[in-house]
Design an enzyme around this catalytic site. Structure first.
Site, PDB file in Angstrom:
ATOM      1  N   GLY A   1       0.843  -1.200   0.000  1.00 59.13           N
ATOM      2  CA  GLY A   1       0.000   0.000   0.000  1.00 59.13           C
ATOM      3  C   GLY A   1       0.874   1.244   0.000  1.00 59.13           C
ATOM      4  O   GLY A   1       2.105   1.165   0.124  1.00 59.13           O
ATOM      5  N   LEU A   2       0.234   2.379  -0.138  1.00 54.47           N
ATOM      6  CA  LEU A   2       0.944   3.656  -0.179  1.00 54.47           C
ATOM      7  C   LEU A   2       1.665   3.947   1.141  1.00 54.47           C
ATOM      8  O   LEU A   2       1.304   3.397   2.190  1.00 54.47           O
ATOM      9  CB  LEU A   2      -0.059   4.791  -0.444  1.00 54.47           C
ATOM     10  CG  LEU A   2      -0.743   4.824  -1.813  1.00 54.47           C
ATOM     11  CD1 LEU A   2      -1.848   5.885  -1.809  1.00 54.47           C
ATOM     12  CD2 LEU A   2       0.276   5.107  -2.912  1.00 54.47           C
ATOM     13  N   SER A   3       2.637   4.806   1.082  1.00 56.04           N
ATOM     14  CA  SER A   3       3.276   5.313   2.296  1.00 56.04           C
ATOM     15  C   SER A   3       2.203   6.025   3.127  1.00 56.04           C
ATOM     16  O   SER A   3       1.432   6.824   2.593  1.00 56.04           O
ATOM     17  CB  SER A   3       4.383   6.303   1.921  1.00 56.04           C
ATOM     18  OG  SER A   3       4.969   6.857   3.076  1.00 56.04           O
TER      19      SER A   3
ATOM     20  N   SER B   1       2.979  -0.805   8.190  1.00 56.53           N
ATOM     21  CA  SER B   1       3.856  -1.195   9.303  1.00 56.53           C
ATOM     22  C   SER B   1       3.061  -1.332  10.593  1.00 56.53           C
ATOM     23  O   SER B   1       3.269  -2.280  11.355  1.00 56.53           O
ATOM     24  CB  SER B   1       4.942  -0.141   9.523  1.00 56.53           C
ATOM     25  OG  SER B   1       5.931  -0.239   8.545  1.00 56.53           O
TER      26      SER B   1
ATOM     27  N   SER C   1       6.011  -1.716  -2.005  1.00 54.54           N
ATOM     28  CA  SER C   1       6.021  -2.677  -3.123  1.00 54.54           C
ATOM     29  C   SER C   1       4.995  -2.286  -4.182  1.00 54.54           C
ATOM     30  O   SER C   1       3.994  -2.981  -4.384  1.00 54.54           O
ATOM     31  CB  SER C   1       5.790  -4.110  -2.614  1.00 54.54           C
ATOM     32  OG  SER C   1       4.708  -4.215  -1.719  1.00 54.54           O
TER      33      SER C   1
END
Lengths: 203, 203
Positions: free
Chosen positions: B36-38, B43, B110
């Site tokens: 997924g996006l930042s 995390s 990714s």
């Protein structure tokens, strides 16, 4: 030193601590770094140690030289630079395994002292155990399990450790195994006895 | 495909089988691939899942994007080539962890479908679970926990996913988490419920 390329990165603490992972396993993580010439018996001793540890209920794993070269490090060859990067990556992966609470055996020729010492520096106090699987070149060449010494002598393989590339023996290994005169099982038992005496294993 | 450089290598079967490692742990190894996006929460969700799994006695670990970029992949930047190599190495390391019987969560942007699919192909049947942490760019940019979107919009960071580098959303993810409207704990519970329903966890 390998230069840090990515700059916008921050270290994240894991929510589960290394200590909590070790509590679940019943022992700490530690790296057993087997080093020695090709044919010295590194992989076989490491696998036998791993089997003994596992049968005693310890959480263990083996990072094997050839297997890693067919996966993670398939884009590396045997130049001095590539060998250094090979060992650097293994050190970093082993560190992750140790963080996960695994007794991690690595079996790599790892011929250069500087590269091994860099891995030692990566690790915390008591987390790196250098195991020198000491067999003479004569012994290894006589065993020649993969026929590689023969090829190296014939010039079909270049940069072969012990033939046309140096092996720098450890000077301060925690364990030195005499692979010229002792069998695999005896050597593996020596390693396990060492770990037991130092309190590394599951009670 | 990454070319295999070393030619004189042979695959070594480990003496302890993957099955025996799983028996000791009480569950199989599996890879949870969070993408997924930042700022989407990869995390945080991954760490919360890991914490839940650990508290239930499962052997688990998190491979975190930033941490890996400060260690194993410190010699990689953010070009398309380096991103691909970043993901390739993580896939290979994750595969080792799964082989060791660990429920392994990876948290990496990714962004490219092809790179994620290559990791899926590395793994055995049922060993790869793609978890799309789906948050809109607007949500991520509003959160901007590390201030990176602001820098990317100002042109201070190049090749930033979602701004001047593409994110290719998964088409066949095993799990899609709605990070726009749900909180971290709820999302983590969804993942654990999925694993439980599919029989991945310790009984």
């Amino acid at each position: 030193m390998t230069e840090q390329k990515a700059t916008n990165v921050t270290w994240h603490e894991q929510r589960v601590s290394d200590k909590e992972r070790c509590e679940l396993n019943g022992h700490k993580g530690v790296m057993l770094w087997f080093t020695g010439l090709s044919g010295a018996g590194k992989s076989t001793v490491a696998n036998t140690v791993d089997h003994l540890l596992h049968s005693k209920g310890n959480h263990s794993y083996v990072l094997d030289g050839d297997n890693i070269r067919m996966g993670l490090n398939k884009n590396l060859g045997f130049s001095a630079e590539d060998r250094a990067e090979n060992i650097r990556r293994i050190g970093e992966v082993g560190k992750l395994f140790v963080g996960a609470g695994v007794i991690t055996s690595t079996a790599f020729i790892s011929p250069y002292r500087e590269d091994r010492d860099k891995v030692r520096e990566l690790m915390g106090e008591g987390e790196f155990i250098e195991v020198y699987v000491n067999a003479s070149l004569a012994t290894c060449e006589e065993r020649d399990p993969k026929g590689l010494y023969k090829k190296a002598r014939a010039g079909e393989i270049k940069n072969f450790t012990g033939i046309d590339d140096p092996y720098e023996a450890p000077e301060n290994a925690e364990l030195v195994l005499d692979s010229d005169s002792k069998g695999i099982d005896e050597l593996a038992e020596e390693v396990v006895a060492y770990l037991e005496s130092k309190g590394y294993l599951k009670a």
